[in-house]
Design a protein around this motif. Structure first.
Motif, PDB file in Angstrom:
ATOM      1  N   UNK A   1      10.132  -1.719  -9.481  1.00  0.00           N
ATOM      2  CA  UNK A   1       9.974  -3.461  -9.312  1.00  0.00           C
ATOM      3  C   UNK A   1      11.020  -4.144  -9.466  1.00  0.00           C
ATOM      4  N   UNK A   2      11.574  -4.039 -10.633  1.00  0.00           N
ATOM      5  CA  UNK A   2      12.616  -4.766 -11.390  1.00  0.00           C
ATOM      6  C   UNK A   2      14.101  -4.596 -10.637  1.00  0.00           C
ATOM      7  N   UNK A   3      14.187  -3.266 -10.199  1.00  0.00           N
ATOM      8  CA  UNK A   3      15.377  -2.945  -9.549  1.00  0.00           C
ATOM      9  C   UNK A   3      15.427  -3.530  -8.082  1.00  0.00           C
ATOM     10  N   UNK A   4      14.201  -3.460  -7.190  1.00  0.00           N
ATOM     11  CA  UNK A   4      13.843  -4.287  -6.185  1.00  0.00           C
ATOM     12  C   UNK A   4      13.963  -5.724  -6.091  1.00  0.00           C
ATOM     13  N   UNK A   5      13.508  -6.507  -7.385  1.00  0.00           N
ATOM     14  CA  UNK A   5      13.515  -7.853  -7.051  1.00  0.00           C
ATOM     15  C   UNK A   5      14.844  -8.467  -6.975  1.00  0.00           C
TER      16      UNK A   5
ATOM     17  N   UNK B   1       8.752  -7.853   1.533  1.00  0.00           N
ATOM     18  CA  UNK B   1       7.234  -7.026   1.714  1.00  0.00           C
ATOM     19  C   UNK B   1       7.525  -5.735   1.034  1.00  0.00           C
ATOM     20  N   UNK B   2       8.418  -4.892   0.886  1.00  0.00           N
ATOM     21  CA  UNK B   2       8.461  -3.900   0.175  1.00  0.00           C
ATOM     22  C   UNK B   2       8.285  -4.137  -1.269  1.00  0.00           C
ATOM     23  N   UNK B   3       9.027  -5.251  -1.723  1.00  0.00           N
ATOM     24  CA  UNK B   3       8.983  -5.820  -3.179  1.00  0.00           C
ATOM     25  C   UNK B   3       7.398  -5.806  -3.312  1.00  0.00           C
ATOM     26  N   UNK B   4       6.595  -6.431  -2.420  1.00  0.00           N
ATOM     27  CA  UNK B   4       5.231  -7.077  -2.850  1.00  0.00           C
ATOM     28  C   UNK B   4       4.346  -5.735  -2.974  1.00  0.00           C
ATOM     29  N   UNK B   5       4.788  -4.632  -1.888  1.00  0.00           N
ATOM     30  CA  UNK B   5       3.822  -3.401  -2.139  1.00  0.00           C
ATOM     31  C   UNK B   5       4.172  -2.422  -3.275  1.00  0.00           C
ATOM     32  N   UNK B   6       5.398  -2.654  -3.692  1.00  0.00           N
ATOM     33  CA  UNK B   6       5.977  -1.983  -5.056  1.00  0.00           C
ATOM     34  C   UNK B   6       4.913  -2.667  -5.921  1.00  0.00           C
ATOM     35  N   UNK B   7       5.158  -3.966  -6.166  1.00  0.00           N
ATOM     36  CA  UNK B   7       4.393  -4.696  -7.340  1.00  0.00           C
ATOM     37  C   UNK B   7       2.991  -4.527  -7.299  1.00  0.00           C
TER      38      UNK B   7
ATOM     39  N   UNK C   1       4.215  -9.781  -6.495  1.00  0.00           N
ATOM     40  CA  UNK C   1       3.540  -9.637  -5.248  1.00  0.00           C
ATOM     41  C   UNK C   1       3.393 -10.589  -4.250  1.00  0.00           C
ATOM     42  N   UNK C   2       2.474 -11.557  -4.948  1.00  0.00           N
ATOM     43  CA  UNK C   2       2.109 -12.922  -4.352  1.00  0.00           C
ATOM     44  C   UNK C   2       3.248 -13.825  -4.014  1.00  0.00           C
ATOM     45  N   UNK C   3       4.288 -13.584  -4.928  1.00  0.00           N
ATOM     46  CA  UNK C   3       5.418 -14.788  -4.582  1.00  0.00           C
ATOM     47  C   UNK C   3       6.377 -14.120  -3.581  1.00  0.00           C
TER      48      UNK C   3
ATOM     49  N   UNK D   1      -0.613 -13.871   0.836  1.00  0.00           N
ATOM     50  CA  UNK D   1       0.080 -14.531  -0.166  1.00  0.00           C
ATOM     51  C   UNK D   1      -1.121 -15.084  -1.029  1.00  0.00           C
ATOM     52  N   UNK D   2      -1.990 -15.789  -0.588  1.00  0.00           N
ATOM     53  CA  UNK D   2      -3.107 -16.521  -0.979  1.00  0.00           C
ATOM     54  C   UNK D   2      -4.114 -15.470  -1.618  1.00  0.00           C
ATOM     55  N   UNK D   3      -4.302 -14.287  -1.059  1.00  0.00           N
ATOM     56  CA  UNK D   3      -5.136 -13.397  -1.796  1.00  0.00           C
ATOM     57  C   UNK D   3      -4.589 -12.664  -2.787  1.00  0.00           C
ATOM     58  N   UNK D   4      -3.423 -12.496  -2.831  1.00  0.00           N
ATOM     59  CA  UNK D   4      -2.689 -12.041  -3.696  1.00  0.00           C
ATOM     60  C   UNK D   4      -2.502 -12.897  -5.108  1.00  0.00           C
ATOM     61  N   UNK D   5      -2.461 -14.432  -4.902  1.00  0.00           N
ATOM     62  CA  UNK D   5      -2.202 -15.209  -5.772  1.00  0.00           C
ATOM     63  C   UNK D   5      -3.749 -15.184  -6.641  1.00  0.00           C
ATOM     64  N   UNK D   6      -4.580 -15.043  -6.036  1.00  0.00           N
ATOM     65  CA  UNK D   6      -6.021 -15.583  -6.555  1.00  0.00           C
ATOM     66  C   UNK D   6      -6.583 -14.547  -7.723  1.00  0.00           C
ATOM     67  N   UNK D   7      -6.296 -13.031  -7.554  1.00  0.00           N
ATOM     68  CA  UNK D   7      -6.616 -12.237  -8.643  1.00  0.00           C
ATOM     69  C   UNK D   7      -5.766 -12.432  -9.818  1.00  0.00           C
ATOM     70  N   UNK D   8      -4.532 -12.758  -9.895  1.00  0.00           N
ATOM     71  CA  UNK D   8      -4.052 -12.726 -11.094  1.00  0.00           C
ATOM     72  C   UNK D   8      -4.325 -14.067 -11.722  1.00  0.00           C
TER      73      UNK D   8
END
Length: 272
Positions: free
Chosen positions: A58-62, A69-75, A97-99, A110-117
């Motif tokens: 994730x750090x490399x891809x960011x 989209x690929x970064x979100x999947x990896x995260x 991932x959410x960001x 994104x909204x779904x991904x923000x909610x959990x953390x």
């Protein structure tokens, strides 16, 4: 460990070492080696070791643009690996991932991904970074038409940095965004108060145009609640007086534009 598993673990370690040597100057090679290490080490490396390799990926891809989209999947995959091992890492990677999804314009996801953390009620970042997170979450919610929820996120972000003079501009932007969201869901009283709060912040920053726009928005809400007010809403009349004073004492193009806009809108109110 069986000999085959031992060989796989050793190969995964070798690939991870190759990736580590290329993290800074050859991110493409580092990513390839990390993906191979994760694939090779699945079932042989410990869960924590695999989670750490996933975090490195994730750090490399960011640092690479255009791959949100690929970064979100990896995260998301990395967050899942940290689940049950480290809550701070799980929360951080969930927010990465959410960001990324927010930046990619995939706002429903994104909204779904923000909610959990964010439901974990932990603060993995300093106040400024968390304020930016709340702002992104709020913008995704607003774009989905979830205005009241968006306003809450904007207000939460503004609250985190409200006492820090170094971040007054971001606080003002978030407060203004909250007012606009409240305006969009017919929460008129809250919206008016929040517009005026944003106006005070813009005044502290010397932002004449943004302050005037916030005051006029508040004045329109005041007007629609009581259109029969003699002379128009008090907020609009006070703004007009301030701008006329500035036009005499410190004239500028910005002052002239905002004075003309204020006069025109006050005239519209008085004619309605």
């Amino acid at each position: 460990m069986l000999s085959g598993e031992g060989e796989s673990a050793a190969e995964a370690a070798r690939l991870a070492d190759l990736a580590a040597m290329r993290l800074l100057d050859q991110p493409g090679d580092a990513e390839r080696y990390l993906r191979q290490a994760i694939s090779c080490g699945s079932g042989t490396l410990t869960d924590e070791h695999l989670a750490r390799l996933s975090s490195q990926l994730v750090m490399v891809m960011s640092g690479q643009r255009g791959r949100e989209t690929e970064l979100a999947e990896a995260a998301q995959q990395a967050a899942a690996r940290w689940a049950g091992i480290s809550e701070p890492d799980t929360v951080h990677l969930g927010l990465v991932a959410a960001r990324a999804l927010h930046r990619a314009g995939r706002h429903s996801e994104a909204v779904a991904a923000f909610a959990a953390p964010l439901a974990a009620h932990t603060t993995p970042y300093p106040p400024l970074e968390m304020a930016l997170v709340f702002g992104q979450y709020g913008r995704s919610l607003k774009l989905l038409g979830r205005y009241r929820a968006a306003a809450q996120q904007f207000l939460d972000g503004a609250r985190l940095i409200a006492t820090d003079p170094a971040h007054r501009e971001l606080c003002a932007e978030l407060t203004w965004s909250a007012a606009s969201a409240l305006d969009s869901c017919d929460a008129d009283d809250q919206a008016r108060d929040t517009y005026l709060r944003a106006a005070r912040l813009w005044e502290e920053l010397g932002q004449i145009s943004k302050r005037a726009r916030c005051v006029r928005s508040a004045a329109w809400l005041e007007f629609w609640s009581d259109p029969a007010q003699p002379g128009g809403p008090a907020a609009m009349r006070e703004l007009l007086t301030e701008l006329e004073y500035l036009e005499r004492t410190a004239p500028s193009a910005v002052v002239r534009i905002e004075l003309a806009n204020t006069r025109r809108q006050l005239a519209d109110m008085q004619e309605s």
